[in-house]
Design a protein around this motif. Structure first.
Motif, PDB file in Angstrom:
ATOM      1  N   SER A   1      -7.500  -5.599   8.144  1.00  0.00           N
ATOM      2  CA  SER A   1      -6.648  -6.179   7.096  1.00  0.00           C
ATOM      3  C   SER A   1      -5.517  -5.209   6.767  1.00  0.00           C
ATOM      4  O   SER A   1      -5.628  -4.001   6.990  1.00  0.00           O
ATOM      5  N   SER A   2      -4.455  -5.730   6.223  1.00  0.00           N
ATOM      6  CA  SER A   2      -3.293  -4.896   5.894  1.00  0.00           C
ATOM      7  C   SER A   2      -3.588  -3.948   4.732  1.00  0.00           C
ATOM      8  O   SER A   2      -2.812  -3.040   4.466  1.00  0.00           O
ATOM      9  N   GLN A   3      -4.690  -4.139   4.026  1.00  0.00           N
ATOM     10  CA  GLN A   3      -5.072  -3.277   2.906  1.00  0.00           C
ATOM     11  C   GLN A   3      -5.889  -2.068   3.334  1.00  0.00           C
ATOM     12  O   GLN A   3      -6.341  -1.288   2.505  1.00  0.00           O
ATOM     13  N   SER A   4      -6.083  -1.898   4.645  1.00  0.00           N
ATOM     14  CA  SER A   4      -6.872  -0.767   5.138  1.00  0.00           C
ATOM     15  C   SER A   4      -5.955   0.278   5.769  1.00  0.00           C
ATOM     16  O   SER A   4      -4.778   0.028   6.002  1.00  0.00           O
TER      17      SER A   4
ATOM     18  N   ASP B   1      -3.819   7.502   0.731  1.00  0.00           N
ATOM     19  CA  ASP B   1      -5.065   6.774   0.543  1.00  0.00           C
ATOM     20  C   ASP B   1      -6.139   7.812   0.245  1.00  0.00           C
ATOM     21  O   ASP B   1      -6.169   8.868   0.885  1.00  0.00           O
TER      22      ASP B   1
ATOM     23  N   MET C   1       0.843  -1.167   0.000  1.00  0.00           N
ATOM     24  CA  MET C   1       0.000   0.000   0.000  1.00  0.00           C
ATOM     25  C   MET C   1       0.895   1.239   0.000  1.00  0.00           C
ATOM     26  O   MET C   1       1.911   1.275   0.662  1.00  0.00           O
ATOM     27  N   SER C   2       0.510   2.238  -0.726  1.00  0.00           N
ATOM     28  CA  SER C   2       1.306   3.464  -0.798  1.00  0.00           C
ATOM     29  C   SER C   2       1.106   4.295   0.473  1.00  0.00           C
ATOM     30  O   SER C   2       0.317   3.955   1.340  1.00  0.00           O
TER      31      SER C   2
ATOM     32  N   ASP D   1      -2.407  -0.528   8.093  1.00  0.00           N
ATOM     33  CA  ASP D   1      -1.083  -0.093   7.650  1.00  0.00           C
ATOM     34  C   ASP D   1      -0.523   0.870   8.703  1.00  0.00           C
ATOM     35  O   ASP D   1      -1.151   1.875   9.015  1.00  0.00           O
TER      36      ASP D   1
ATOM     37  N   GLN E   1     -13.409   0.244   6.855  1.00  0.00           N
ATOM     38  CA  GLN E   1     -12.545  -0.327   5.821  1.00  0.00           C
ATOM     39  C   GLN E   1     -11.613  -1.388   6.411  1.00  0.00           C
ATOM     40  O   GLN E   1     -10.834  -1.127   7.304  1.00  0.00           O
ATOM     41  N   GLY E   2     -11.718  -2.599   5.899  1.00  0.00           N
ATOM     42  CA  GLY E   2     -10.810  -3.659   6.293  1.00  0.00           C
ATOM     43  C   GLY E   2     -11.094  -4.292   7.633  1.00  0.00           C
ATOM     44  O   GLY E   2     -10.307  -5.102   8.119  1.00  0.00           O
TER      45      GLY E   2
END
Length: 183
Positions: free
Chosen positions: A131-134, A5, A1-2, A138, A45-46
């Motif tokens: 989740s690591s995508q939220s 966001d 993930m950058s 992160d 989110q996530g």
């Protein structure tokens, strides 16, 4: 993930708009509900699904997670714990999403909205919740979110916390009239 966001960028924009408000921030300011909606999306989110087992608990919604972060073993967040207790005692709210929304509004008034994110950052036992995508999953984005919420905590919010029945359905404050009956 950058390191950026879209939701976090949107939240910063609303925070900037709130910072430019002269005087106390009230429900009539259009950016209050937009800020709250965006924060709700970030918290949702996530978020992992519920998983009851003898070893772990994963919250099913925002309210479960926010309530979990009020654990008194997590430090000196008395104002946040009191905000959670006030929301629990509110009989007007029937759904957990309404409780989460009222808690966000209450925390804005009490200047403690940063506390659940701080507790989440400090206690790694709950890192499995997102989740690591939220954003909250992160570490860098979570730190940025924490700094934005600290920044917003310096603002003076005067929101109507008594008018809360609508929060089960929407963030938009309904039109109300206050009457004072004098004998």
């Amino acid at each position: 993930m950058s390191v950026s966001d879209p939701l976090l960028k949107e939240l910063k924009g609303y925070a900037q708009q709130l910072l430019e408000v002269q005087g106390p921030i009230t429900d009539s300011d259009e950016y209050v509900s937009k800020f709250c909606e965006c924060l709700e999306k970030i918290f949702q989110q996530g978020l992992s699904c519920i998983n009851y087992s003898s070893m772990s608990f994963r919250p099913s919604g925002i309210w479960d997670w926010l309530e979990l972060m009020a654990d008194n073993r997590m430090g000196d967040s008395y104002s946040y714990q009191m905000a959670v207790n006030n929301v629990k005692e509110c009989a007007k709210i029937k759904k957990n999403i309404g409780r989460a929304r009222l808690l966000i509004r209450t925390c804005l008034v009490k200047k403690c909205l940063h506390v659940p994110v701080h507790n989440y950052l400090m206690f790694t036992d709950w890192k499995h919740v997102f989740s690591s995508q939220s954003i909250l999953g992160d570490d860098i984005l979570c730190q940025i979110l924490y700094s934005v919420l600290l920044w917003v905590g310096r603002l003076n919010f005067e929101l109507d916390l008594n008018n809360s029945r609508f929060l089960d359905v929407t963030w938009d404050l309904p039109v109300t009239k206050k009457l004072e009956l004098v004998p």
